[in-house]
Design a protein around this motif. Structure first.
Motif, PDB file in Angstrom:
ATOM      1  N   LEU A 171      99.884  86.225  19.482  1.00  0.00           N
ATOM      2  CA  LEU A 171     100.889  85.191  19.709  1.00  0.00           C
ATOM      3  C   LEU A 171     101.395  84.665  18.362  1.00  0.00           C
ATOM      4  CD1 LEU A 171     102.241  83.557  22.013  1.00  0.00           C
ATOM      5  CD2 LEU A 171     100.468  81.822  21.668  1.00  0.00           C
ATOM      6  N   GLY A 172     102.722  84.731  18.171  1.00  0.00           N
ATOM      7  CA  GLY A 172     103.312  84.239  16.932  1.00  0.00           C
ATOM      8  C   GLY A 172     103.260  85.213  15.780  1.00  0.00           C
ATOM      9  N   GLN A 183     107.221  89.406  17.152  1.00  0.00           N
ATOM     10  CA  GLN A 183     108.634  89.268  16.805  1.00  0.00           C
ATOM     11  C   GLN A 183     109.346  90.607  16.892  1.00  0.00           C
ATOM     12  OE1 GLN A 183     109.434  86.985  13.143  1.00  0.00           O
ATOM     13  NE2 GLN A 183     107.281  86.454  13.208  1.00  0.00           N
ATOM     14  N   TRP A 184     108.696  91.658  16.382  1.00  0.00           N
ATOM     15  CA  TRP A 184     109.325  92.975  16.408  1.00  0.00           C
ATOM     16  C   TRP A 184     109.575  93.411  17.839  1.00  0.00           C
ATOM     17  CZ3 TRP A 184     108.386  97.705  18.532  1.00  0.00           C
ATOM     18  CH2 TRP A 184     109.190  98.748  18.071  1.00  0.00           C
ATOM     19  N   LEU A 185     108.605  93.193  18.720  1.00  0.00           N
ATOM     20  CA  LEU A 185     108.771  93.572  20.123  1.00  0.00           C
ATOM     21  C   LEU A 185     109.963  92.850  20.745  1.00  0.00           C
ATOM     22  CD1 LEU A 185     105.015  93.528  21.255  1.00  0.00           C
ATOM     23  CD2 LEU A 185     106.467  95.550  20.993  1.00  0.00           C
ATOM     24  N   PHE A 196     112.550  91.454  19.117  1.00  0.00           N
ATOM     25  CA  PHE A 196     113.790  91.911  18.488  1.00  0.00           C
ATOM     26  C   PHE A 196     114.282  93.204  19.117  1.00  0.00           C
ATOM     27  CE2 PHE A 196     112.652  89.766  14.199  1.00  0.00           C
ATOM     28  CZ  PHE A 196     113.098  88.545  14.704  1.00  0.00           C
ATOM     29  N   ASN A 197     113.342  94.049  19.596  1.00  0.00           N
ATOM     30  CA  ASN A 197     113.683  95.359  20.141  1.00  0.00           C
ATOM     31  C   ASN A 197     113.722  95.378  21.664  1.00  0.00           C
ATOM     32  OD1 ASN A 197     113.768  97.567  17.803  1.00  0.00           O
ATOM     33  ND2 ASN A 197     112.250  96.015  17.268  1.00  0.00           N
ATOM     34  N   GLY A 198     113.819  94.218  22.264  1.00  0.00           N
ATOM     35  CA  GLY A 198     114.033  94.107  23.701  1.00  0.00           C
ATOM     36  C   GLY A 198     112.842  94.420  24.575  1.00  0.00           C
ATOM     37  N   VAL A 199     111.630  94.395  23.994  1.00  0.00           N
ATOM     38  CA  VAL A 199     110.428  94.646  24.789  1.00  0.00           C
ATOM     39  C   VAL A 199     109.933  93.316  25.352  1.00  0.00           C
ATOM     40  CG1 VAL A 199     108.078  95.542  24.778  1.00  0.00           C
ATOM     41  CG2 VAL A 199     109.834  96.619  23.359  1.00  0.00           C
TER      42      VAL A 199
END
Length: 412
Positions: free
Chosen positions: A139-140, A145-147, A149-152
């Motif tokens: 968490l955090g 964040q990457w997930l 940003f990539n719509g996951v």
């Protein structure tokens, strides 16, 4: 005491007082800079312990070299970003490059380089499509964040990495995206055998400090000053693991051995052997000429100092392999025989890559640390190995490689 002595003593006192006032004035002029960082998570990049080489230690070191005073505040990640966006906080760290953050802040050169891997239970299928599997992240964390940003969206977030590993082993998630070293720490803390999990390289991630546009507009010299101090406080790169070196060797060895056995290469190195040795004065003269030409972008002198027949050979080789960024062939004295692209200097004989390469046994490879090239945004390393013909050492070949491309798709 005569008048001259009194005058000199008073002048010395006045000078000393002036120096003290100037020092106090400079110290009081130091600006306090409020920085935010995420509340520490177990096995994350941040560490509140100054005994550990974490991002906090690096930032503290940098500020100690600047005319600014650092003040830290620990907040949830999203709140820190909001404070920077509003201009209430100067910046936040550590953060990966993000088009979202770029809208209101500017990222420094890297402070931390992370190695991200996918981890799954032994025997399960490799990561192919994130939409068809369920992953987990702290968490955090940067991985979360990457997930996002990539719509996951179908992922499970836990407070720390040991919790995620327990969820993985229980089958509640399929994979974990995590930094390789952090995962190893967490697995060891759970006394987890390496036999029960597998890993697949994903990418390297540079983490730096984002400074808000509001702060940088008010302090236009700060960003350059901050970046200039990073090399003095942050390790330049990191070493490849034994397993990574082995996988790179397996991927490259057949190609390297094929090129090293090429008749043209061997013939030209044997010819250069007959021209040795060059005097130290001649080497330094050529090195000066090469450096000057490189600085001026004048390729003709550098081309004339190479072996014309081998120059095309190394260019062809370098262009044929996507993960090779440079090739340097040197003779026994460490001078350039052929390079692609041009190096900044002609003589490599005093550099580690040549010294290590000459000292190796046949079949051994020397790997330099992985470093991040800010201009190309690539993670690169150099490997060197000796060139032997008929049991005689004739030189060294150094190969620059894009580590991410070299490790891409390999399972551990």
């Amino acid at each position: 005491m005569n008048i001259g002595s009194v005058f000199r003593a008073n002048a010395a006192i006045v000078a000393l007082m002036a120096f003290a006032l100037q020092a106090n004035s400079e110290q009081s002029a130091d600006q306090q800079v409020l920085m935010g960082t995420n509340e520490a998570s177990a096995y994350s990049a941040e560490s509140v312990s100054k005994g550990q080489q974490g991002a906090l230690v690096y930032v503290d070191c940098i500020f100690n070299r600047l005319p600014y005073r650092l003040k830290m505040q620990f907040q949830p990640w999203r709140r820190v970003q909001q404070e920077v966006r509003k201009g209430a906080v100067a910046g936040f760290f550590t953060a990966m490059p993000s088009p979202v953050f770029d809208q209101f802040a500017r990222l420094s050169n890297p402070l931390v380089l992370e190695k991200w891997y996918w981890f799954s239970r032994t025997g399960t299928s490799s990561v192919a499509d994130l939409k068809n599997i369920r992953t987990g992240a702290i968490l955090g964390s940067h991985q979360q964040q990457w997930l996002e940003f990539n719509g996951v969206t179908d992922y499970l977030a836990a407070q720390d990495l040991p919790q995620l590993i327990k969820l993985l082993m229980a089958g509640r998630i399929n994979v974990i995206l995590a930094d390789f070293n952090h995962f190893q720490q967490a697995a060891a803390s759970l006394e987890l055998s390496p036999d029960v999990y597998q890993s697949q390289f994903f990418r390297y991630v540079p983490l730096g400090v984002y400074f808000g546009h509001h702060f940088l507009e008010q302090n236009p010299r700060f960003f350059k000053q901050f970046n200039q101090q990073i090399p003095r406080c942050v390790p330049k790169g990191f070493a490849l693991s034994k397993q990574e070196k082995s996988l790179i060797y397996d991927r490259l060895s057949m190609v390297v051995n094929h090129w090293l056995g090429h008749q043209l290469l061997q013939e030209r190195l044997l010819w250069h052997k007959k021209q040795e040795p060059l005097s130290k004065a001649e080497i330094h003269s050529r090195d000066h000429t090469w450096r000057k030409a490189f600085a001026e972008g004048d390729f003709e002198p550098m081309l004339a100092m190479q072996d014309s027949k081998l120059a095309g050979f190394v260019s062809l080789w370098q262009n044929q392999e996507a993960y090779i960024t440079e090739l340097i062939i040197t003779n026994r004295q460490g001078v350039n025989v052929a390079v692609a692209p041009y190096t900044s200097d002609y003589w490599q004989g005093d550099e580690t890559k040549h010294i290590k390469g000459m000292a190796l046994n046949v079949g051994q490879w020397w790997f330099d640390d992985v470093v991040y090239d800010q201009s190309t945004r690539r993670f690169q390393s150099q490997l060197s190995l000796p060139i032997d013909i008929d049991d005689e050492r004739l030189g060294v070949i150094t190969i620059g490689i894009d580590i991410e491309k070299a490790l891409e798709g390999l399972e551990f």
